[in-house]
Write an enzyme that holds these catalytic residues in place. Structure first.
Site, PDB file in Angstrom:
ATOM      1  N   HIS A   1       1.263  -1.495   0.310  1.00 31.41           N
ATOM      2  CA  HIS A   1      -0.012   0.195   0.302  1.00 31.41           C
ATOM      3  C   HIS A   1       1.041   1.577  -0.114  1.00 31.41           C
ATOM      4  O   HIS A   1       1.644   1.844   1.108  1.00 31.41           O
ATOM      5  CB  HIS A   1      -1.173  -0.155   1.000  1.00 31.41           C
ATOM      6  CG  HIS A   1      -1.751   1.093   1.747  1.00 31.41           C
ATOM      7  ND1 HIS A   1      -3.413   1.194   1.488  1.00 31.41           N
ATOM      8  CD2 HIS A   1      -2.047   2.322   0.628  1.00 31.41           C
ATOM      9  CE1 HIS A   1      -3.741   2.161   2.030  1.00 31.41           C
ATOM     10  NE2 HIS A   1      -3.047   2.767   0.848  1.00 31.41           N
TER      11      HIS A   1
ATOM     12  N   HIS B   1       1.229   5.253  -2.601  1.00 26.51           N
ATOM     13  CA  HIS B   1       1.296   5.941  -3.436  1.00 26.51           C
ATOM     14  C   HIS B   1       1.959   6.465  -3.968  1.00 26.51           C
ATOM     15  O   HIS B   1       2.734   7.288  -2.939  1.00 26.51           O
ATOM     16  CB  HIS B   1      -0.237   6.592  -2.944  1.00 26.51           C
ATOM     17  CG  HIS B   1      -1.368   6.329  -2.425  1.00 26.51           C
ATOM     18  ND1 HIS B   1      -2.719   5.929  -3.202  1.00 26.51           N
ATOM     19  CD2 HIS B   1      -1.696   5.445  -1.453  1.00 26.51           C
ATOM     20  CE1 HIS B   1      -3.450   4.916  -2.859  1.00 26.51           C
ATOM     21  NE2 HIS B   1      -3.086   5.246  -0.751  1.00 26.51           N
TER      22      HIS B   1
ATOM     23  N   HIS C   1      -9.821   0.862  -1.473  1.00 30.36           N
ATOM     24  CA  HIS C   1      -9.289   1.698  -0.099  1.00 30.36           C
ATOM     25  C   HIS C   1     -10.831   1.315   0.557  1.00 30.36           C
ATOM     26  O   HIS C   1     -12.056   1.357   0.220  1.00 30.36           O
ATOM     27  CB  HIS C   1      -8.769   2.620   0.215  1.00 30.36           C
ATOM     28  CG  HIS C   1      -7.462   3.107  -0.137  1.00 30.36           C
ATOM     29  ND1 HIS C   1      -6.781   2.577  -1.666  1.00 30.36           N
ATOM     30  CD2 HIS C   1      -6.754   3.911   0.157  1.00 30.36           C
ATOM     31  CE1 HIS C   1      -6.039   3.185  -1.767  1.00 30.36           C
ATOM     32  NE2 HIS C   1      -5.494   3.943  -0.706  1.00 30.36           N
TER      33      HIS C   1
ATOM     34  N   GLU D   1     -11.479   3.457   5.921  1.00 30.78           N
ATOM     35  CA  GLU D   1     -10.237   4.250   6.252  1.00 30.78           C
ATOM     36  C   GLU D   1     -10.933   5.512   7.089  1.00 30.78           C
ATOM     37  O   GLU D   1     -10.782   5.807   8.596  1.00 30.78           O
ATOM     38  CB  GLU D   1      -9.888   4.697   5.820  1.00 30.78           C
ATOM     39  CG  GLU D   1      -8.740   5.677   5.830  1.00 30.78           C
ATOM     40  CD  GLU D   1      -7.187   6.880   4.304  1.00 30.78           C
ATOM     41  OE1 GLU D   1      -8.104   6.388   3.402  1.00 30.78           O
ATOM     42  OE2 GLU D   1      -6.179   6.998   4.728  1.00 30.78           O
TER      43      GLU D   1
ATOM     44  N   ASP E   1       1.656   3.978   2.860  1.00 24.79           N
ATOM     45  CA  ASP E   1       0.739   4.807   1.832  1.00 24.79           C
ATOM     46  C   ASP E   1       1.599   6.220   1.186  1.00 24.79           C
ATOM     47  O   ASP E   1       1.276   6.207  -0.031  1.00 24.79           O
ATOM     48  CB  ASP E   1       0.094   5.163   3.208  1.00 24.79           C
ATOM     49  CG  ASP E   1      -1.497   5.271   2.957  1.00 24.79           C
ATOM     50  OD1 ASP E   1      -1.978   5.813   1.459  1.00 24.79           O
ATOM     51  OD2 ASP E   1      -2.890   6.372   3.601  1.00 24.79           O
TER      52      ASP E   1
HETATM   53  N1  HPA Z   1      -6.753   7.364   0.931  1.00 23.98           N
HETATM   54  C1  HPA Z   1      -7.465   7.391   0.145  1.00 23.98           C
HETATM   55  N2  HPA Z   1      -7.283   7.917  -1.025  1.00 23.98           N
HETATM   56  C2  HPA Z   1      -5.833   8.475  -0.709  1.00 23.98           C
HETATM   57  C3  HPA Z   1      -4.870   8.265  -0.008  1.00 23.98           C
HETATM   58  C4  HPA Z   1      -5.395   7.072   1.365  1.00 23.98           C
HETATM   59  O1  HPA Z   1      -4.840   6.802   2.899  1.00 23.98           O
HETATM   60  N3  HPA Z   1      -3.108   7.987  -0.289  1.00 23.98           N
HETATM   61  C5  HPA Z   1      -2.790   8.283  -1.497  1.00 23.98           C
HETATM   62  N4  HPA Z   1      -4.824   9.066  -2.578  1.00 23.98           N
HETATM   63 ZN    ZN Z   2      -3.974   4.989   0.502  1.00 23.03          ZN
END
Ligand code: HPA
Ligand code: ZN
Length: 360
Positions: A31, A33, A211, A214, A292
């Site tokens: 995970h 980005h 996702h 969260e 992340d």
């Molecule tokens: N959540 C949702 N979208 C995202 C995230 C995240 O943690 N990081 C980058 N885009």
């Molecule tokens: Zn993410």
């Protein structure tokens, strides 16, 4: 080695030997980005290279702006910084910078998200993004021995029709994509909004992830599993709020890609001791630890490991389980996963902790 017994958790009771073992162990990052690995120094270097002006005076001012209230306040900054990425070289340099950092943390394999819509919407063509990222990945494998995959994420604040356009752009080079995902603002954008798009992605023979939970409710996990048929859930940390969802994740062996520092910085939890990771593990959920958006949330994978260990003082067997989960949940051929797990076993044995002796 001290600290091989039950998890303690008392303040100051952390065994540095266990932290060192967890930091040095081989692991996969599932995970990450790539746009979230854009450090302020690289952002300003790329801004200069591309003659773009950023709305912050300098790196310190940008760093100071990273005081987030929630997911959306982070996303606003994250999308603004992505404006400096314009050429294949920019995406290559960003990818290589991340892979070097990850390799230093013991990452041997990474499955990396990218957000093509963030770039195509501001006039950077899809092939520019893909070519640069893939070049960085090839250099990373050659230079560092780190293997990697690419997961194309759809932005959930946009429409499903816009997602289909993004998918169309990717169809000409589908062999360079290892899966599809769903990210961006969760509130008000449930997984079910993208049911037909994900059906199409699965029909192309690629694994899908999303996702969920969260910031959104545990029901988003159920939707992602039932409607999108995801193979992993990204974050999923609110699963503990619904015992049926929690039990299902454990029963079906669905991996969660948990990102502890992200959750702290986006105020999902007030402090690390309140994080649900121990509860997820205790319920038998296949959790993994990930960074992340490391340039925004205060650290790479081992920074996350150190923060978790300071809060929970896990024994070696828990760290073994977390790394093993990362390999078992990777979208890689079985033979490669078994090789990684054999290397993990050897790493623990060399440190005097035999995985065979860990309770299952
Ligand atoms: N959540 C949702 N979208 C995202 C995230 C995240 O943690 N990081 C980058 N885009
Ligand atoms: Zn993410």
């Amino acid at each position: 080695m001290a600290g091989t017994g039950a998890a303690g958790g008392g303040l100051g009771a952390v065994d540095d030997g266990v932290t060192a073992l967890a930091c040095s162990m081989p692991k996969a990052e599932l995970h990450l980005h790539i746009e979230g690995a854009l450090e302020p120094d690289l952002a300003f270097a790329l801004a200069r290279r591309n003659r773009i002006s950023l709305p912050w005076a300098d790196e310190a001012a940008l760093t100071a702006a990273k005081d987030f209230q929630d997911l959306q306040s982070f996303l606003d900054l994250y999308y603004a910084c992505a404006a400096v990425l314009r050429t294949p070289e920019d995406f290559r340099d960003l990818m290589l910078a991340y892979l070097r950092r990850a390799a230093a943390d013991g990452v041997v394999h990474a499955e990396i998200f990218f957000d093509p819509q963030t770039h195509t919407e501001r006039g950077v063509a899809y092939p520019v993004v893909l070519e640069g990222l893939r070049e960085g990945m090839a250099l990373g494998e050659r230079e560092l021995g780190v293997t990697s995959g690419l997961i194309l994420c759809f932005l959930r604040h946009l429409t499903e029709a816009q997602g289909f356009l993004a998918l169309d752009a990717a169809l000409g080079s589908l062999d360079l994509i290892d899966g599809f995902g769903l990210d961006s603002g969760e509130r008000g954008n449930p997984p079910g909004k993208f049911q037909r798009l994900f059906e199409r992605c699965r029909a192309l023979g690629k694994p899908v992830v999303a996702h969920a939970a969260e910031e959104g409710p545990p029901s988003y996990i159920t939707e992602a599993l039932d409607l999108l048929k995801v193979r992993r859930i990204d974050h999923g940390v609110r699963a503990v709020e619904d015992p049926a969802v929690l039990a299902r994740l454990a029963r079906e062996g669905i991996a969660l890609t948990v990102c502890p520092l992200s959750n702290l910085r986006l105020r999902v939890f007030p402090h690390m001791a309140a994080h649900t990771l121990p509860g997820l593990l205790a319920a038998g959920v296949r959790a993994t630890i990930n960074s992340d958006d490391p340039a925004y949330f205060g650290g790479y994978l081992n920074d996350n490991i150190r923060a978790v260990q300071r809060a929970f003082d896990f024994p070696p067997r828990t760290w073994y389980q977390l790394a093993r989960n990362s390999f078992e949940a990777a979208f890689a051929p079985e033979a490669r996963r078994l090789q990684w797990i054999a290397a993990l076993d050897a790493h623990f044995r060399a440190a005097g902790a035999d995985p065979q002796g860990f309770p299952r």
